[in-house]
Write an enzyme that holds these catalytic residues in place. Structure first.
Site, PDB file in Angstrom:
ATOM      1  N   HIS A   1       9.308  -1.226   3.437  1.00 27.74           N
ATOM      2  CA  HIS A   1       8.527  -0.092   3.947  1.00 27.74           C
ATOM      3  C   HIS A   1       7.037  -0.228   3.599  1.00 27.74           C
ATOM      4  CE1 HIS A   1       8.007   4.594   4.189  1.00 27.74           C
ATOM      5  NE2 HIS A   1       6.959   3.928   4.633  1.00 27.74           N
TER       6      HIS A   1
ATOM      7  N   GLU B   1       4.612  12.383   3.799  1.00 24.48           N
ATOM      8  CA  GLU B   1       5.004  11.942   2.452  1.00 24.48           C
ATOM      9  C   GLU B   1       4.430  12.874   1.378  1.00 24.48           C
ATOM     10  OE1 GLU B   1       7.230   9.810   1.956  1.00 24.48           O
ATOM     11  OE2 GLU B   1       7.205   8.304   3.542  1.00 24.48           O
TER      12      GLU B   1
ATOM     13  N   HIS C   1      -0.592   5.361   0.040  1.00 27.05           N
ATOM     14  CA  HIS C   1       0.614   4.706   0.554  1.00 27.05           C
ATOM     15  C   HIS C   1       0.217   3.938   1.803  1.00 27.05           C
ATOM     16  CE1 HIS C   1       4.412   3.828   2.300  1.00 27.05           C
ATOM     17  NE2 HIS C   1       4.242   4.671   3.300  1.00 27.05           N
TER      18      HIS C   1
ATOM     19  N   HIS D   1       1.137   0.049   4.385  1.00 26.44           N
ATOM     20  CA  HIS D   1       2.159  -0.904   4.818  1.00 26.44           C
ATOM     21  C   HIS D   1       1.572  -2.316   4.922  1.00 26.44           C
ATOM     22  CE1 HIS D   1       4.022   2.729   7.275  1.00 26.44           C
ATOM     23  NE2 HIS D   1       4.162   2.890   5.982  1.00 26.44           N
TER      24      HIS D   1
HETATM   25  O1  2HA Z   1       2.825   8.675   7.148  1.00 30.80           O
HETATM   26  O2  2HA Z   1       3.845   5.847   6.366  1.00 30.80           O
HETATM   27  O3  2HA Z   1       6.027   6.700   5.158  1.00 30.80           O
HETATM   28  C1  2HA Z   1       3.565   7.693   7.742  1.00 30.80           C
HETATM   29  C2  2HA Z   1       4.282   6.899   6.723  1.00 30.80           C
HETATM   30  C3  2HA Z   1       5.515   7.455   6.167  1.00 30.80           C
HETATM   31 ZN    ZN Z   2       5.122   4.618   5.162  1.00 28.49          ZN
END
Ligand code: 2HA
Ligand code: ZN
Length: 269
Positions: A214, A119, A142, A144
């Protein structure tokens, strides 16, 4: 083995904080396999010796010219590397990169030629935006989070500010410590400039942005601040979910109560 962090306590603190947060992400179940990524702008810690370090990789194209990044340095999680490994050995699972003077390439300078996150396009575009605004923000996260991602599978929560208002109303902390709320970006292919550009647009209004089905992107002065906002939003999502599991719709604090908080804490919006 020698490390660029040796005798550089400020830089070492930045990297150690990333490692600490990477551990939290794994413990929370937000970082399956290589899921998520972190970059921190460490240009302020790049002394003359660092600036003279030779590249240990070839020049790698960024895919576009990112104009404000000339001569900038970033610590980046490695692509395909696991957060749980970054937590234990940050300089084996991440690296420091330098943006070349054409602003269209980067090279890795330390400690090992670990290629940065998939990313990178989004992360560097966000850093570019923050530098352009003269912002103090240096960290991009970032991740999840299970609860927040689950909520984006309900179309009603994708309406502008629906999730922000719901999550704010679960506990006063969220209104106070995530005061700009949560932006929403409709599903887009990961790792693309299209996703990067939509993210930047939302960051004009929000500090945390949700990529539908995501994960979230969060920005802050440092990686702890970026993490804390996602953690706070996730706490609200947990309270909502717990109430629903107990069989009722949570009442939530009222608009008046939230506005009272806004005025008392001098919050935006
Ligand atoms: O790096 O989360 O969006 C792995 C991820 C890609
Ligand atoms: Zn991701």
């Amino acid at each position: 083995m020698k490390s660029i962090l040796d005798n550089r306590s400020e830089l070492a603190k930045q990297v150690n904080d990333v490692a600490e947060v990477a551990g939290y992400l794994w413990q929370k179940g937000w970082a399956e396999r290589n899921g998520g990524n972190i970059t921190v702008n460490i240009t302020a810690f790049a002394d003359e010796e660092i600036k003279k370090l030779p590249a240990i990789s070839e020049k790698i194209a960024l895919g576009r010219t990112i104009e404000n990044l000339k001569g900038c340095y970033f610590f980046c999680k490695g692509t395909n590397r696991r957060m749980r490994d970054l937590a234990r050995r940050p300089m084996d699972n991440g690296s420091i990169i330098r943006i070349t003077d054409d602003c269209a390439h980067y090279e890795i300078i330390a400690d090992k030629p670990v290629k940065p996150t998939s990313e990178l396009a989004s992360h560097l575009s966000i850093h570019n935006y923050m530098i352009g605004k003269d912002s103090d923000y240096k960290a991009v996260l970032h991740t999840h989070p299970i609860d927040l991602v689950a909520m984006t599978h309900n179309p009603a929560f994708l309406e502008k500010d629906a999730l922000t208002n719901l999550l704010w109303s679960m506990i006063p902390e969220t209104r106070a410590f995530c005061p700009r709320g949560l932006g929403i970006i409709p599903y887009k292919m990961p790792s693309t400039f299209e996703l990067a550009d939509s993210t930047i647009k939302e960051l004009e209004e929000y500090d945390v942005v949700m990529w539908e089905k995501h994960g979230v992107v969060s920005v802050g002065e440092n990686i702890m601040e970026a993490f804390d906002m996602v953690d706070t939003l996730s706490k609200s999502a947990q309270i909502y979910m717990t109430a629903k599991c107990m069989g009722f719709e949570p009442a939530g604090t009222t608009k008046e109560q939230m506005d009272e908080l806004r005025d008392a804490f001098n919050l935006p919006k």
